[in-house]
Design an enzyme around this catalytic site. Structure first.
Site, mmCIF file in Angstrom:
data_model
loop_
_atom_site.group_PDB
_atom_site.id
_atom_site.type_symbol
_atom_site.label_atom_id
_atom_site.label_comp_id
_atom_site.label_asym_id
_atom_site.label_seq_id
_atom_site.Cartn_x
_atom_site.Cartn_y
_atom_site.Cartn_z
ATOM 1 N N GLU A 108 13.901 88.729 45.487
ATOM 2 C CA GLU A 108 12.291 89.471 45.715
ATOM 3 C C GLU A 108 11.731 89.482 44.105
ATOM 4 O OE1 GLU A 108 13.645 91.789 49.468
ATOM 5 O OE2 GLU A 108 14.187 92.497 47.788
ATOM 6 N N TYR A 139 -10.944 80.981 14.361
ATOM 7 C CA TYR A 139 -10.272 81.974 14.677
ATOM 8 C C TYR A 139 -11.026 83.336 15.003
ATOM 9 C CZ TYR A 139 -6.528 85.613 14.879
ATOM 10 O OH TYR A 139 -5.805 86.691 15.058
ATOM 11 N N SER A 156 -0.388 93.938 15.447
ATOM 12 C CA SER A 156 0.500 92.920 16.557
ATOM 13 C C SER A 156 2.067 93.138 15.864
ATOM 14 C CB SER A 156 -0.083 91.476 16.501
ATOM 15 O OG SER A 156 0.096 90.788 15.294
ATOM 16 N N LYS A 185 23.718 97.896 53.925
ATOM 17 C CA LYS A 185 22.644 96.959 53.202
ATOM 18 C C LYS A 185 23.304 96.060 52.185
ATOM 19 C CE LYS A 185 18.015 97.483 53.947
ATOM 20 N NZ LYS A 185 17.499 96.156 54.281
ATOM 21 N N HIS A 192 6.024 74.863 59.151
ATOM 22 C CA HIS A 192 5.474 76.328 59.868
ATOM 23 C C HIS A 192 6.518 77.256 60.200
ATOM 24 C CE1 HIS A 192 1.976 73.672 60.629
ATOM 25 N NE2 HIS A 192 2.807 72.710 61.073
ATOM 26 N N SER A 225 21.474 99.742 49.296
ATOM 27 C CA SER A 225 20.261 100.620 49.532
ATOM 28 C C SER A 225 20.725 101.948 49.273
ATOM 29 C CB SER A 225 20.004 100.656 51.127
ATOM 30 O OG SER A 225 19.410 101.759 51.444
ATOM 31 N N GLN A 277 -4.824 86.934 19.013
ATOM 32 C CA GLN A 277 -3.771 87.798 18.900
ATOM 33 C C GLN A 277 -3.111 88.434 20.362
ATOM 34 O OE1 GLN A 277 -3.270 90.716 15.736
ATOM 35 N NE2 GLN A 277 -3.314 92.247 16.983
HETATM 36 N N1 ARG Z 1 -1.980 89.098 13.852
HETATM 37 C C1 ARG Z 1 -2.891 87.862 14.000
HETATM 38 C C2 ARG Z 1 -2.640 87.037 15.208
HETATM 39 O O1 ARG Z 1 -1.703 87.210 15.822
HETATM 40 C C3 ARG Z 1 -2.653 86.939 12.771
HETATM 41 C C4 ARG Z 1 -3.949 86.302 12.256
HETATM 42 C C5 ARG Z 1 -4.860 87.344 11.662
HETATM 43 N N2 ARG Z 1 -6.058 86.589 11.310
HETATM 44 C C6 ARG Z 1 -7.164 87.070 10.731
HETATM 45 N N3 ARG Z 1 -7.971 86.494 10.381
HETATM 46 N N4 ARG Z 1 -7.255 88.414 11.014
HETATM 47 O O2 ARG Z 1 -3.497 86.193 15.645
#
Ligand code: ARG
Length: 486
Positions: A284, A311, A20, A277, A150, A271, A316
């Site tokens: 939008e 967890y 991540s 335009k 409407h 445009s 993540q």
């Molecule tokens: N990168 C993980 C997240 O964003 C952090 C926690 C990871 N914990 C674990 N037990 N693998 O959620």
């Protein structure tokens, strides 16, 4: 760094899949500050010596100033920062930083700190936009324009009335974020992986250092729940839906057919092919981006709904949905605010359309009610008047005495008097006579604006007070860090 239990490393593709680290850029600063508070707490509880704390804090201070590369074999920012601290402070000292915590409480902490800051930014942006809308509304309390249901002409209204309706929606959004903040502002730190720790930590101390109003007490709840995150993104989805509806109004009003408003050139797009335009792309895109944010909310709820307590790495995947939603909301508020501030309002066109057509129909019927007629009879008479006028392609005021007489029987109402009533009513008189609470009436517009102005200053004060609390906690933490890392 954590893989002693495992024989082999992740290959490059798998690491990419698992990592991540690039999303974590948004929480790096919170991870460092959180680690500093955690380390100070470990020292206060004699788990770290003064010297160990000093080394850890000063290393974290240096890391704070660096741009952390995403090219690392770390799976996330928590691993990366700990690795750097260990590399620089040595395993004997750096290796102690992660005592009595887990990445599970860490990431929950970082997310709450990030959302806390984003809520404040969003609340400030909302108040800025609301101020712009109120300022514009003040100029248009007597700018008559049709109200639609409407998307068909309904009653005479004023431009300010629309703008105040936006203000009210945005003030509710403000309140929604403000209230969500209270639930976000609790610290999960010290919950450990799920069940806490046997080491003598003080969770209240880290919570206080980081400006939280308390802890998320239950350690299972603290690490595995993201309901406040969903609540925050839900608030964004609702805010964006409000902005998207305003955008749609402006799209309609800025068409050549309506020409009620004209977007300033800075907020319009040309445009590539049609030279004439002037397109409302920004409006939008607001509608389009709203769809994405709603998607983010659905993604978060779908992620959470089947997760067992404790967890799970699924969590993540919630982060990018949160960060994207925050960024979208902030930029939408900034852009639409400027767009309203520079909007050209075609007062003449609005007034002209308000005075044509049959918008005063209900006003005529209500005048008949004041003369003692049952509303249903009045409704029938005016309906007939509109039918005759429509057939003759004229306005109600252009009906002559014989045409008026066709719409009403003698025992219902005197036709001559009805003719007088019709010619005494126009857009302006309609707005002058409308006095019900919250209506389009001119005096009501003025009252509503005064009330909104005082709401804005109350909300602004509340927001500032709360920011001061958080900022002074963080300032104190930074002072402590400076003192203890010397
Ligand atoms: N990168 C993980 C997240 O964003 C952090 C926690 C990871 N914990 C674990 N037990 N693998 O959620």
């Amino acid at each position: 760094m954590y893989r002693s239990r495992l024989e082999k490393n992740l290959d490059k593709h798998t690491l990419d899949y698992v990592s991540s680290i690039s999303d974590d850029e948004e929480i790096t600063i919170y991870d460092i500050i959180g680690s500093q508070a955690h380390s100070i707490m470990l020292y206060e509880n004699k788990i770290l010596s003064k010297n160990e704390l000093k080394k850890i804090l000063s290393t974290l201070e240096k890391i704070k100033k660096e741009k952390l590369t995403s090219k690392s074999s770390a799976e996330d920012i928590h691993e990366l920062i700990e690795t750097l601290v260990i590399q620089r402070a040595g395993i004997a000292v750096g290796g102690k930083m992660h005592t009595a915590r887990s990445r599970n409480d860490q990431v929950a902490l970082d997310l709450r700190m990030k959302i806390r800051d984003d809520i404040n930014t969003i609340c400030n942006c909302i108040l800025d936009m609301v101020e712009t809308l109120v300022t514009l509304a003040e100029k248009h309390t007597a700018t008559a324009m049709p109200l639609y249901t409407h998307l068909q002409q309904a009653q005479i209204g004023t431009f300010s009335h629309f703008l105040i309706s936006y203000v009210d929606a945005l003030l509710r959004d403000f309140k929604r974020f403000f209230d969500t903040f209270d639930r976000v502002n609790h610290s999960p730190l010290g919950a450990g992986p799920i069940g806490g720790t046997s080491l003598p930590i003080n969770r209240n101390s880290t919570a206080k250092m980081l400006g939280f109003s308390g802890v998320v007490e239950n350690s299972i709840d603290a690490t595995s729940n993201r309901d406040v995150v969903a609540e925050y993104v839900a608030a964004i989805a609702i805010l964006m839906t409000n902005l998207s509806r305003m955008a749609e109004d402006l799209v309609i009003w800025s068409t050549s057919e309506f020409s009620f408003v004209e977007l300033s050139d800075q907020f319009s797009s040309p445009s590539s092919v049609m030279p004439q335009k002037k397109n409302p792309d920004i409006l939008e895109l607001t509608r389009g981006k709203t769809a994405r944010v709603i998607g983010n909310l659905v993604a978060i709820l779908s992620n959470l709904k089947g997760l067992a307590s404790g967890y799970g790495r699924d969590l993540q995947e919630i982060k990018p949905s949160v960060f994207l939603s925050s960024r979208t909301a902030i930029s939408a508020l900034i852009v639409l605010n400027s767009m309203f501030a520079t909007l050209k309002v075609n007062k003449q066109k609005m007034n002209q359309i308000a005075d044509s057509g049959y918008l005063v129909a209900l006003d005529i019927a209500e005048t008949l009610v004041k003369e003692g007629l049952p509303f249903r009879t009045a409704h029938k008479i005016v309906g007939k008047l509109v039918q005759i006028a429509h057939e003759n392609k004229i306005s109600l005021s252009e009906l002559d005495a014989t045409e008026v007489a066709k719409s009403v029987s003698d025992k219902e109402f005197d036709a001559k008097k009805l003719g007088e009533i019709i010619s005494s009513i126009n857009a302006l008189s309609s707005l002058q006579n409308r006095s019900s609470l919250g209506s389009s009436g001119i005096s009501e517009q003025k009252r509503q604006i005064i009330k909104r102005k005082s709401m804005i200053s109350q909300y602004d004060k509340k927001l500032k007070n709360r920011n001061t609390l958080i900022n002074s906690a963080i300032d104190n933490l930074f002072k402590k860090v400076r003192l203890l890392s010397r």
